[in-house]
Enzyme design. Structure first.
Site, mmCIF file in Angstrom:
data_model
loop_
_atom_site.group_PDB
_atom_site.id
_atom_site.type_symbol
_atom_site.label_atom_id
_atom_site.label_comp_id
_atom_site.label_asym_id
_atom_site.label_seq_id
_atom_site.Cartn_x
_atom_site.Cartn_y
_atom_site.Cartn_z
ATOM 1 N N GLU A 101 0.837 -1.211 0.000
ATOM 2 C CA GLU A 101 0.000 0.000 0.000
ATOM 3 C C GLU A 101 0.869 1.258 0.000
ATOM 4 O O GLU A 101 1.819 1.386 0.779
ATOM 5 C CB GLU A 101 -0.901 -0.019 1.242
ATOM 6 C CG GLU A 101 -1.849 1.170 1.334
ATOM 7 C CD GLU A 101 -2.741 1.111 2.558
ATOM 8 O OE1 GLU A 101 -3.659 1.943 2.658
ATOM 9 O OE2 GLU A 101 -2.532 0.232 3.428
ATOM 10 N N LYS A 124 -8.413 4.998 -2.577
ATOM 11 C CA LYS A 124 -9.022 4.412 -1.390
ATOM 12 C C LYS A 124 -10.261 5.213 -1.011
ATOM 13 O O LYS A 124 -10.206 6.438 -0.866
ATOM 14 C CB LYS A 124 -8.010 4.396 -0.246
ATOM 15 C CG LYS A 124 -8.438 3.606 0.974
ATOM 16 C CD LYS A 124 -7.287 3.506 1.974
ATOM 17 C CE LYS A 124 -7.630 2.627 3.153
ATOM 18 N NZ LYS A 124 -6.490 2.492 4.095
ATOM 19 N N CYS A 169 -6.011 -2.243 2.144
ATOM 20 C CA CYS A 169 -6.102 -2.360 3.590
ATOM 21 C C CYS A 169 -7.529 -2.567 4.088
ATOM 22 O O CYS A 169 -8.206 -3.502 3.671
ATOM 23 C CB CYS A 169 -5.451 -1.120 4.210
ATOM 24 S SG CYS A 169 -4.917 -1.311 5.926
#
Length: 342
Positions: free
Chosen positions: A47, A129, A163
């Protein structure tokens, strides 16, 4: 019967250069070369690996993080830009699909972005995200569903989440409903402690089982010197240790190679794509096991925008007599609705 398709994939667990985007980028390019030598057709990096995950934001209070936040702006990646051009070139040279996490700079804002480069070097997906987690909300802006898509690549249909987006079941279902075959997940690693790795294990194996796809997961790594540089207080350094689990999982929830839990390295495995059908024969969450007449997902796939064009702007002096003349209120509201829908 034709032989089942096999795809060789890799997940990289590496330490970023915490001082330089160029330094981390060099590690990415070297890892692609190393994986190419092993016949890898798809590689996943951690990430926001380029320039580095903002570990500082987890241990520094906001009042003390300004300097590091500004430095992250200076090192962040513009998409498209020089960094993406170099990665695209290397992906093309290696004939490899590359999934890279970056901190993206878009003018005055930063975003947690995932980039998918096809084997010909084309950037086929950029997504942000949806909701940064906890401390991350001080660093990154919110994404939207415009990038919540599965990309058709040389190795198959590839989806990606970052995540704790994996704790948003509707985000996962959005990719499942597009029949993703290889799910690329990215976590920061070196965070929270051993429990984080345990949570990652549960998360990626569950998604593999539920979606009936392969999962290639990459986490980052920090060495002791890097941890001390981020947080000099020994009692707080535990917050930057462990939490690593770089792994590759089959649609049956089985590890296809020994997971990497510490140190740097590359996990490699061969994916027998026929296992997708084998799993979905029993349970297809978006097919014969779904009940769309009872439960379904609605997605707003329009990019988030802070400016919308309107045929006539409310407040224009020359329009006031026409718009607000007696009996014209509904016409005015109707034009606003039409403009906003466009």
């Amino acid at each position: 019967m034709a032989p089942a398709k096999t795809v060789r994939v890799a997940a990289a667990q590496l330490a970023p250069d915490l001082h330089s985007c160029k330094g981390t980028l060099a590690k990415v390019l070297n890892a692609i070369d190393e994986a190419a030598g092993k016949g890898v057709e798809l590689i996943v990096f951690p990430e926001t690996f380029v320039p580095y995950y903002p570990y500082f934001s987890f241990v520094l209070p906001p009042v003390a993080s300004g300097k590091e936040h500004m430095r992250l702006y200076e090192e962040a990646v513009v998409v498209p830009g020089p960094v993406t051009a170099l990665v695209a070139e290397r992906a093309r040279a290696a004939n490899m699909v590359v999934v890279l996490g970056v901190t993206e700079r878009d003018h005055g804002s930063l975003y947690n972005a995932q980039l998918v480069f096809d084997a010909d070097g084309q950037l086929v997906l950029k997504r942000r995200k949806i909701t940064p987690t906890f401390h991350e909300r001080m660093i990154w802006g919110q994404g939207d569903a415009a990038g919540l898509k599965v990309a058709k690549t040389a190795v198959g249909k590839v989806g990606a989440l970052a995540c704790w987006e994996h704790y948003n079941p509707l985000a996962r279902y959005a990719l499942m409903a597009q029949h993703e075959e290889i799910h690329c997940s990215q976590f920061p690693g070196s965070l929270v402690g051993p429990i984080f790795a345990e949570q990652i294990e549960v998360t990626i194996r569950h998604h593999a089982l539920e979606s009936g796809c392969f999962v290639v997961n990459a986490t980052g790594w920090l060495d002791d010197a890097q941890i001390a540089a981020i947080e000099p207080q020994e009692k707080l350094q535990a917050a930057l240790r462990d939490g690593c689990l770089t792994a590759i999982v089959s649609p049956e929830g089985v590890y296809l190679a020994e997971p990497l839990r510490s140190g740097e390295g590359i996990v490699v495995a061969d994916l027998d794509m026929s296992l997708i059908t084998k799993r979905k024969r029993m349970m297809d969450s978006v097919g014969h096991y779904a009940r769309p007449e009872l439960l379904s997902l609605a997605i707003n796939s329009k990019p988030g925008q802070c400016r919308h064009a309107m045929s006539k702007m409310p407040g224009d002096v020359e329009d006031r007599p026409t718009f607000m003349a007696e009996g014209k209120e509904h016409e005015f509201l109707g034009e606003l609705e039409t403009a906003s829908n466009n």
